[in-house]
Scaffold this active site. Structure first.
Site, PDB file in Angstrom:
ATOM      1  N   LYS A  29       5.934  -4.263   5.716  1.00 15.60           N
ATOM      2  CA  LYS A  29       5.505  -3.093   4.948  1.00 15.60           C
ATOM      3  C   LYS A  29       5.063  -1.956   5.862  1.00 15.60           C
ATOM      4  O   LYS A  29       4.684  -2.184   7.013  1.00 15.60           O
ATOM      5  CB  LYS A  29       4.385  -3.480   3.982  1.00 15.60           C
ATOM      6  CG  LYS A  29       3.079  -3.851   4.649  1.00 15.60           C
ATOM      7  CD  LYS A  29       1.913  -3.746   3.686  1.00 15.60           C
ATOM      8  CE  LYS A  29       0.599  -3.899   4.431  1.00 15.60           C
ATOM      9  NZ  LYS A  29      -0.578  -3.469   3.750  1.00 15.60           N
ATOM     10  N   LYS A  73      -6.384 -10.719   9.417  1.00 18.89           N
ATOM     11  CA  LYS A  73      -7.375 -10.034  10.259  1.00 18.89           C
ATOM     12  C   LYS A  73      -7.862 -10.942  11.384  1.00 18.89           C
ATOM     13  O   LYS A  73      -8.098 -10.495  12.501  1.00 18.89           O
ATOM     14  CB  LYS A  73      -8.560  -9.543   9.404  1.00 18.89           C
ATOM     15  CG  LYS A  73      -8.262  -8.225   8.698  1.00 18.89           C
ATOM     16  CD  LYS A  73      -8.333  -7.076   9.667  1.00 18.89           C
ATOM     17  CE  LYS A  73      -7.725  -5.752   9.332  1.00 18.89           C
ATOM     18  NZ  LYS A  73      -7.594  -5.224   8.045  1.00 18.89           N
ATOM     19  N   LYS A 103      -0.794   1.330   8.557  1.00 19.18           N
ATOM     20  CA  LYS A 103      -1.378   2.045   9.699  1.00 19.18           C
ATOM     21  C   LYS A 103      -1.384   1.165  10.932  1.00 19.18           C
ATOM     22  O   LYS A 103      -0.981   1.579  12.014  1.00 19.18           O
ATOM     23  CB  LYS A 103      -2.807   2.470   9.367  1.00 19.18           C
ATOM     24  CG  LYS A 103      -2.851   3.701   8.513  1.00 19.18           C
ATOM     25  CD  LYS A 103      -4.203   3.835   7.818  1.00 19.18           C
ATOM     26  CE  LYS A 103      -4.029   4.501   6.473  1.00 19.18           C
ATOM     27  NZ  LYS A 103      -5.008   4.067   5.481  1.00 19.18           N
TER      28      LYS A 103
HETATM   29  P1  TYM Z   1      -5.487   0.365   1.891  1.00 23.32           P
HETATM   30  O1  TYM Z   1      -6.401   1.428   2.344  1.00 23.32           O
HETATM   31  O2  TYM Z   1      -4.873  -0.567   2.879  1.00 23.32           O
HETATM   32  O3  TYM Z   1      -4.317   0.973   1.062  1.00 23.32           O
HETATM   33  C1  TYM Z   1      -4.599   1.874  -0.008  1.00 23.32           C
HETATM   34  C2  TYM Z   1      -3.581   1.705  -1.114  1.00 23.32           C
HETATM   35  O4  TYM Z   1      -2.266   1.918  -0.594  1.00 23.32           O
HETATM   36  C3  TYM Z   1      -1.460   0.807  -0.920  1.00 23.32           C
HETATM   37  N1  TYM Z   1      -0.507   0.549   0.164  1.00 23.32           N
HETATM   38  C4  TYM Z   1       0.776   0.278  -0.046  1.00 23.32           C
HETATM   39  N2  TYM Z   1       1.478   0.188  -1.185  1.00 23.32           N
HETATM   40  C5  TYM Z   1       2.790  -0.076  -1.059  1.00 23.32           C
HETATM   41  N3  TYM Z   1       3.430  -0.234   0.129  1.00 23.32           N
HETATM   42  C6  TYM Z   1       2.757  -0.140   1.299  1.00 23.32           C
HETATM   43  N4  TYM Z   1       3.393  -0.260   2.446  1.00 23.32           N
HETATM   44  C7  TYM Z   1       1.361   0.119   1.237  1.00 23.32           C
HETATM   45  N5  TYM Z   1       0.396   0.278   2.176  1.00 23.32           N
HETATM   46  C8  TYM Z   1      -0.748   0.544   1.501  1.00 23.32           C
HETATM   47  C9  TYM Z   1      -2.411  -0.358  -1.100  1.00 23.32           C
HETATM   48  O5  TYM Z   1      -1.841  -1.350  -1.923  1.00 23.32           O
HETATM   49  C10 TYM Z   1      -3.592   0.301  -1.736  1.00 23.32           C
HETATM   50  O6  TYM Z   1      -3.414   0.421  -3.124  1.00 23.32           O
HETATM   51  N6  TYM Z   1      -8.710  -2.939   0.042  1.00 23.32           N
HETATM   52  C11 TYM Z   1      -8.016  -1.703  -0.235  1.00 23.32           C
HETATM   53  C12 TYM Z   1      -8.925  -0.535  -0.560  1.00 23.32           C
HETATM   54  C13 TYM Z   1      -9.868  -0.837  -1.660  1.00 23.32           C
HETATM   55  C14 TYM Z   1      -9.553  -0.893  -3.035  1.00 23.32           C
HETATM   56  C15 TYM Z   1     -10.776  -1.234  -3.688  1.00 23.32           C
HETATM   57  C16 TYM Z   1      -8.396  -0.716  -3.766  1.00 23.32           C
HETATM   58  C17 TYM Z   1     -11.187  -1.104  -1.508  1.00 23.32           C
HETATM   59  N7  TYM Z   1     -11.738  -1.356  -2.744  1.00 23.32           N
HETATM   60  C18 TYM Z   1     -10.832  -1.384  -5.063  1.00 23.32           C
HETATM   61  C19 TYM Z   1      -8.473  -0.882  -5.147  1.00 23.32           C
HETATM   62  C20 TYM Z   1      -9.668  -1.210  -5.774  1.00 23.32           C
HETATM   63  C21 TYM Z   1      -7.196  -1.343   0.995  1.00 23.32           C
HETATM   64  O7  TYM Z   1      -7.507  -1.708   2.083  1.00 23.32           O
HETATM   65  O8  TYM Z   1      -6.177  -0.498   0.745  1.00 23.32           O
END
Ligand code: TYM
Length: 329
Positions: free
Chosen positions: A194, A111, A197
């Protein structure tokens, strides 16, 4: 019963990475476990979304969660900012999280590179807020994609540190979860890395067949194998990874064989891959708009989710406050 929790940040539409890394597993595990699934709107503030877009993004993700099959009767489905207990636990855990540890996390370093003009301390303590999301329900399992592994490690560290510091056994150590399989990393269609967004390489649950097919047909490939049974370069392995997620095993085996005997035609493989992605996404996409437009329903879902989440969260927070030494006079 073991407790499960997970969340997704509300920024635009959900892509195949979110679906295969997380949401698909939420839908399965809600059948057998006590589950808490939420929309991580507080986390999104670390990138300063405009209030108007932000509110709509929460609505979009909620509609897509429901369209993919989350059942608000079976799980607690809520918006993070509706549960203030999460923020209070975040304050308590921040006292146990050290600056150096937070600076070393890969997501923070990313970030800092991506938004050098907005290195707010919310970014630095992002993993602490995530730990409070998890620990506020004393969760044991966290279905996430591979990119979240380091954050889970920090949640375990803070759970251990809290218990040790205050001589209690309030928090279990949460584990990343994917039904006995390795955590998933869904690749983008641009050849490396990967799907994400901010990477702009996503295929979305909301996307129509034509647009999905166009993106897949444009995916990066190479000039093809020249030696039988040769290892695949990353761009080709990525196509196979996507195919393993959406296609039948004999379809994957067919193209593996074509790769191995050097007769593979990438155009055919992409056509098949596009058709199988469309077949996965279409039934979800078809439900999204109706749900998105049903304000009363969305209101009922979030009110019910908030009630369930706060009941659990306030019970945990009471234990945490007592452990720290906050007591009534
Ligand atoms: P975020 O919003 O970036 O992504 C949400 C979920 O999607 C999964 N993900 C992926 N898995 C596999 N391949 C990819 N290319 C890929 N892109 C996204 C992420 O691993 C995630 O499971 N910090 C977290 C959100 C969060 C969270 C939490 C998750 C906040 N608090 C507590 C679990 C528990 C995040 O930014 O995910």
């Amino acid at each position: 019963m073991d407790i499960v929790l997970s969340g997704i940040r509300p920024t635009g539409h959900l892509h195949l990475g979110n679906y295969f890394g997380a949401l698909r597993n939420f839908v399965k595990i809600q059948e057998t476990h006590k589950c808490y699934f939420f929309i991580a709107d507080l986390h999104s503030l670390t990138t300063h979304p405009h209030p108007a877009d932000f509110h709509n993004s929460v609505r979009v993700i909620l509609s897509e969660y429901l369209a993919a099959g989350l059942d608000p009767e079976k799980c607690a489905l809520y918006v993070q900012s509706d549960v203030p207990e999460v923020s209070e636990l975040y304050v308590l855990l921040n006292m146990l999280a050290y600056k150096g540890e937070m600076e070393r996390t890969a997501s923070f370093k990313d970030k800092v590179r991506l938004q050098p003009d907005n290195v707010n301390t919310g970014l630095l303590t992002y993993p602490v807020l995530m730990a409070s999301d998890i620990l506020i329900h004393r969760s044991k399992y966290v279905p996430v994609g591979k990119d979240q592994e380091q954050h889970l490690e920090i949640a375990r560290l803070l759970a251990r540190r809290f218990n040790h510091m205050y001589g209690v056994d309030v928090f279990p150590e949460p584990q990343a979860f994917n039904f006995g399989n390795d955590l998933v990393k869904v690749p983008g269609l641009d050849g490396s890395g990967k799907m994400g967004k901010s990477e702009g390489n996503g295929v979305y649950l909301y996307e129509d067949d034509k647009s999905i097919t166009k993106k897949v047909m444009r995916a990066v490939t190479d000039s093809g194998p020249t030696e039988p049974n040769s290892p695949k370069p990353e761009v080709i392995e990525n196509l196979f990874t996507l195919m393993r997620l959406v296609s039948a095993p004999d379809t994957v085996a067919f193209f593996e064989e074509k790769w191995n005997d050097c007769s593979i035609r990438y155009g055919d493989m992409k056509k098949q891959l596009a058709a199988d992605i469309c077949a996965t996404v279409a039934p979800i996409r078809e439900r999204i708009d109706a749900i998105y437009n049903d304000t009363d329903y969305l209101h009922r879902v979030t009110a019910l989710g908030c009630e369930k989440a706060r009941a659990s969260a306030s019970a945990t927070l009471k234990l945490a406050r007592e452990a720290v030494g906050f007591k009534p006079f």
